[in-house]
Design an enzyme around this catalytic site. Sequence first.
Site, PDB file in Angstrom:
ATOM      1  N   VAL A 287       0.897  -1.152   0.000  1.00  0.00           N
ATOM      2  CA  VAL A 287       0.000   0.000   0.000  1.00  0.00           C
ATOM      3  C   VAL A 287       0.940   1.207   0.000  1.00  0.00           C
ATOM      4  O   VAL A 287       1.568   1.502   1.009  1.00  0.00           O
ATOM      5  CB  VAL A 287      -0.944   0.018   1.226  1.00  0.00           C
ATOM      6  CG1 VAL A 287      -1.711   1.324   1.286  1.00  0.00           C
ATOM      7  CG2 VAL A 287      -1.895  -1.167   1.185  1.00  0.00           C
ATOM      8  N   PRO A 288       1.091   1.863  -1.139  1.00  0.00           N
ATOM      9  CA  PRO A 288       2.134   2.881  -1.294  1.00  0.00           C
ATOM     10  C   PRO A 288       1.825   4.231  -0.651  1.00  0.00           C
ATOM     11  O   PRO A 288       1.640   5.245  -1.321  1.00  0.00           O
ATOM     12  CB  PRO A 288       2.274   3.005  -2.813  1.00  0.00           C
ATOM     13  CG  PRO A 288       0.905   2.694  -3.322  1.00  0.00           C
ATOM     14  CD  PRO A 288       0.361   1.640  -2.386  1.00  0.00           C
ATOM     15  N   CYS A 289       1.811   4.250   0.663  1.00  0.00           N
ATOM     16  CA  CYS A 289       1.516   5.491   1.383  1.00  0.00           C
ATOM     17  C   CYS A 289       2.597   6.550   1.141  1.00  0.00           C
ATOM     18  O   CYS A 289       2.334   7.740   1.326  1.00  0.00           O
ATOM     19  CB  CYS A 289       1.339   5.220   2.868  1.00  0.00           C
ATOM     20  SG  CYS A 289       2.728   4.390   3.631  1.00  0.00           S
ATOM     21  N   HIS A 290       3.775   6.123   0.693  1.00  0.00           N
ATOM     22  CA  HIS A 290       4.830   7.103   0.390  1.00  0.00           C
ATOM     23  C   HIS A 290       4.447   8.005  -0.783  1.00  0.00           C
ATOM     24  O   HIS A 290       5.039   9.061  -0.959  1.00  0.00           O
ATOM     25  CB  HIS A 290       6.165   6.390   0.117  1.00  0.00           C
ATOM     26  CG  HIS A 290       6.148   5.497  -1.083  1.00  0.00           C
ATOM     27  ND1 HIS A 290       5.643   4.206  -1.033  1.00  0.00           N
ATOM     28  CD2 HIS A 290       6.544   5.704  -2.351  1.00  0.00           C
ATOM     29  CE1 HIS A 290       5.756   3.661  -2.234  1.00  0.00           C
ATOM     30  NE2 HIS A 290       6.296   4.554  -3.054  1.00  0.00           N
TER      31      HIS A 290
END
Length: 174
Positions: A140-143
Amino acid sequence: MRRGGAGMQITYSTLRSPIGVVLIASTEHGVCAVKIGGSEGALVADLNSEFPAAAIHADAKARSEWTRAIARHLRGDAPSLDLPIDVRATAFQWKVWRELQRIPYGETRAYAEVAKRIGKPTAVRAVARACATNPVALVVPCHRVVPGAGGTGGYRWGKERKARLLIAEKNRAV
Protein backbone atom coordinates in the site's frame (compact mmCIF):
# COMPACT_ATOMS: atom_id res chain seq x y z
CA MET A 1 -4.81 -8.05 14.51
CA ARG A 2 -6.16 -10.66 16.86
CA ARG A 3 -5.10 -9.73 20.41
CA GLY A 4 -1.42 -9.38 19.72
CA GLY A 5 -1.54 -11.97 16.99
CA ALA A 6 -2.81 -14.81 19.21
CA GLY A 7 -3.12 -17.98 17.16
CA MET A 8 -1.34 -16.49 14.15
CA GLN A 9 1.55 -18.21 12.37
CA ILE A 10 3.78 -15.53 10.83
CA THR A 11 6.82 -16.12 8.68
CA TYR A 12 9.15 -13.42 7.50
CA SER A 13 12.06 -12.83 5.21
CA THR A 14 14.23 -9.81 4.56
CA LEU A 15 15.97 -8.27 1.63
CA ARG A 16 18.56 -5.55 1.29
CA SER A 17 17.65 -2.64 -0.94
CA PRO A 18 18.78 0.91 -1.73
CA ILE A 19 16.30 2.17 0.89
CA GLY A 20 17.54 -0.19 3.60
CA VAL A 21 16.52 -3.59 4.92
CA VAL A 22 12.97 -4.57 4.01
CA LEU A 23 11.15 -7.14 6.16
CA ILE A 24 8.20 -8.92 4.58
CA ALA A 25 5.97 -10.81 7.03
CA SER A 26 3.04 -12.98 6.05
CA THR A 27 0.40 -15.38 7.21
CA GLU A 28 -1.15 -18.13 5.13
CA HIS A 29 -3.67 -15.51 3.92
CA GLY A 30 -1.41 -12.67 2.83
CA VAL A 31 1.19 -10.07 3.70
CA CYS A 32 0.63 -8.81 7.25
CA ALA A 33 3.59 -6.43 7.58
CA VAL A 34 6.23 -4.74 5.45
CA LYS A 35 8.80 -2.80 7.45
CA ILE A 36 11.79 -0.75 6.28
CA GLY A 37 14.82 0.04 8.41
CA GLY A 38 18.52 -0.05 8.99
CA SER A 39 18.89 -3.52 10.49
CA GLU A 40 17.13 -6.84 10.37
CA GLY A 41 17.36 -7.15 14.14
CA ALA A 42 15.49 -3.93 14.77
CA LEU A 43 12.78 -4.84 12.25
CA VAL A 44 12.32 -8.32 13.75
CA ALA A 45 12.08 -6.76 17.22
CA ASP A 46 9.42 -4.37 15.89
CA LEU A 47 7.51 -7.30 14.34
CA ASN A 48 7.64 -9.23 17.63
CA SER A 49 6.43 -6.14 19.48
CA GLU A 50 3.52 -5.72 17.08
CA PHE A 51 2.51 -9.41 17.30
CA PRO A 52 3.66 -10.51 20.78
CA ALA A 53 1.29 -13.49 20.95
CA ALA A 54 1.99 -14.83 17.43
CA ALA A 55 4.31 -17.67 16.48
CA ILE A 56 6.91 -15.83 14.37
CA HIS A 57 9.87 -17.33 12.55
CA ALA A 58 12.18 -16.54 9.66
CA ASP A 59 11.60 -18.53 6.49
CA ALA A 60 13.09 -17.18 3.28
CA LYS A 61 11.30 -19.86 1.22
CA ALA A 62 7.79 -19.30 2.55
CA ARG A 63 5.94 -17.12 0.07
CA SER A 64 9.24 -16.17 -1.53
CA GLU A 65 7.31 -15.05 -4.62
CA TRP A 66 6.00 -12.12 -2.57
CA THR A 67 9.52 -11.15 -1.49
CA ARG A 68 10.72 -11.39 -5.10
CA ALA A 69 7.76 -9.24 -6.23
CA ILE A 70 8.71 -6.52 -3.73
CA ALA A 71 12.38 -6.72 -4.81
CA ARG A 72 11.36 -6.33 -8.49
CA HIS A 73 9.10 -3.43 -7.51
CA LEU A 74 11.94 -1.65 -5.70
CA ARG A 75 14.16 -2.08 -8.78
CA GLY A 76 11.44 -0.54 -10.94
CA ASP A 77 10.92 -3.80 -12.85
CA ALA A 78 7.35 -4.27 -11.58
CA PRO A 79 5.59 -0.93 -11.06
CA SER A 80 2.44 -2.55 -9.73
CA LEU A 81 2.27 -4.72 -6.60
CA ASP A 82 -0.80 -6.90 -6.35
CA LEU A 83 -0.22 -9.05 -3.30
CA PRO A 84 -2.81 -10.46 -0.92
CA ILE A 85 -3.01 -8.48 2.32
CA ASP A 86 -3.88 -9.93 5.73
CA VAL A 87 -4.34 -7.01 8.11
CA ARG A 88 -7.17 -5.85 10.31
CA ALA A 89 -8.35 -2.33 9.63
CA THR A 90 -11.40 -0.14 9.67
CA ALA A 91 -13.55 0.29 6.59
CA PHE A 92 -12.22 3.84 6.30
CA GLN A 93 -8.58 2.68 6.37
CA TRP A 94 -9.29 0.09 3.66
CA LYS A 95 -10.98 2.75 1.54
CA VAL A 96 -7.91 4.99 1.83
CA TRP A 97 -5.45 2.15 1.21
CA ARG A 98 -7.33 0.96 -1.88
CA GLU A 99 -7.20 4.51 -3.23
CA LEU A 100 -3.45 4.65 -2.55
CA GLN A 101 -3.00 1.45 -4.54
CA ARG A 102 -4.56 3.27 -7.51
CA ILE A 103 -1.85 5.97 -7.54
CA PRO A 104 0.35 5.15 -10.53
CA TYR A 105 4.00 4.31 -10.01
CA GLY A 106 6.04 7.49 -10.29
CA GLU A 107 3.15 9.80 -9.32
CA THR A 108 1.96 11.36 -6.08
CA ARG A 109 -1.30 12.68 -4.69
CA ALA A 110 -1.99 15.26 -2.01
CA TYR A 111 -3.72 14.10 1.18
CA ALA A 112 -6.66 16.40 0.31
CA GLU A 113 -6.94 14.85 -3.15
CA VAL A 114 -7.09 11.34 -1.67
CA ALA A 115 -9.79 12.53 0.75
CA LYS A 116 -11.84 13.90 -2.18
CA ARG A 117 -11.38 10.73 -4.23
CA ILE A 118 -12.81 8.57 -1.46
CA GLY A 119 -15.80 10.87 -1.06
CA LYS A 120 -14.68 12.41 2.25
CA PRO A 121 -13.26 15.83 1.29
CA THR A 122 -13.07 17.07 4.89
CA ALA A 123 -11.26 13.95 6.16
CA VAL A 124 -7.74 15.08 5.24
CA ARG A 125 -6.35 14.41 8.72
CA ALA A 126 -8.02 11.00 8.84
CA VAL A 127 -6.45 10.16 5.48
CA ALA A 128 -3.05 11.17 6.87
CA ARG A 129 -3.67 8.95 9.91
CA ALA A 130 -4.65 6.01 7.68
CA CYS A 131 -1.38 6.49 5.80
CA ALA A 132 0.60 6.63 9.05
CA THR A 133 -0.97 3.40 10.32
CA ASN A 134 -0.45 1.44 7.11
CA PRO A 135 1.28 -1.80 8.18
CA VAL A 136 2.22 -2.95 4.68
CA ALA A 137 4.57 -0.32 3.26
CA LEU A 138 5.15 -0.51 -0.50
CA VAL A 139 2.21 -2.92 -0.98
CA VAL A 140 0.00 0.00 0.00
CA PRO A 141 2.13 2.88 -1.29
CA CYS A 142 1.52 5.49 1.38
CA HIS A 143 4.83 7.10 0.39
CA ARG A 144 3.03 8.43 -2.71
CA VAL A 145 0.88 10.78 -0.63
CA VAL A 146 2.37 14.21 0.00
CA PRO A 147 1.27 17.54 1.48
CA GLY A 148 -0.59 19.85 -0.88
CA ALA A 149 1.74 22.70 0.14
CA GLY A 150 4.78 20.83 -1.18
CA GLY A 151 7.56 18.69 0.19
CA THR A 152 7.43 15.01 0.94
CA GLY A 153 5.73 15.10 4.32
CA GLY A 154 6.22 12.49 6.99
CA TYR A 155 6.84 8.78 6.63
CA ARG A 156 6.94 6.09 9.28
CA TRP A 157 10.20 4.78 7.84
CA GLY A 158 11.85 8.22 7.59
CA LYS A 159 11.49 11.26 5.37
CA GLU A 160 14.79 10.50 3.62
CA ARG A 161 13.58 7.02 2.62
CA LYS A 162 10.32 8.49 1.37
CA ALA A 163 12.18 11.05 -0.74
CA ARG A 164 14.46 8.33 -2.17
CA LEU A 165 11.47 6.13 -3.01
CA LEU A 166 9.68 8.99 -4.78
CA ILE A 167 12.76 9.97 -6.78
CA ALA A 168 13.50 6.37 -7.76
CA GLU A 169 9.90 5.79 -8.86
CA LYS A 170 9.76 9.03 -10.82
CA ASN A 171 13.05 8.22 -12.60
CA ARG A 172 11.90 4.70 -13.49
CA ALA A 173 8.34 5.53 -14.42
CA VAL A 174 7.46 4.65 -17.99
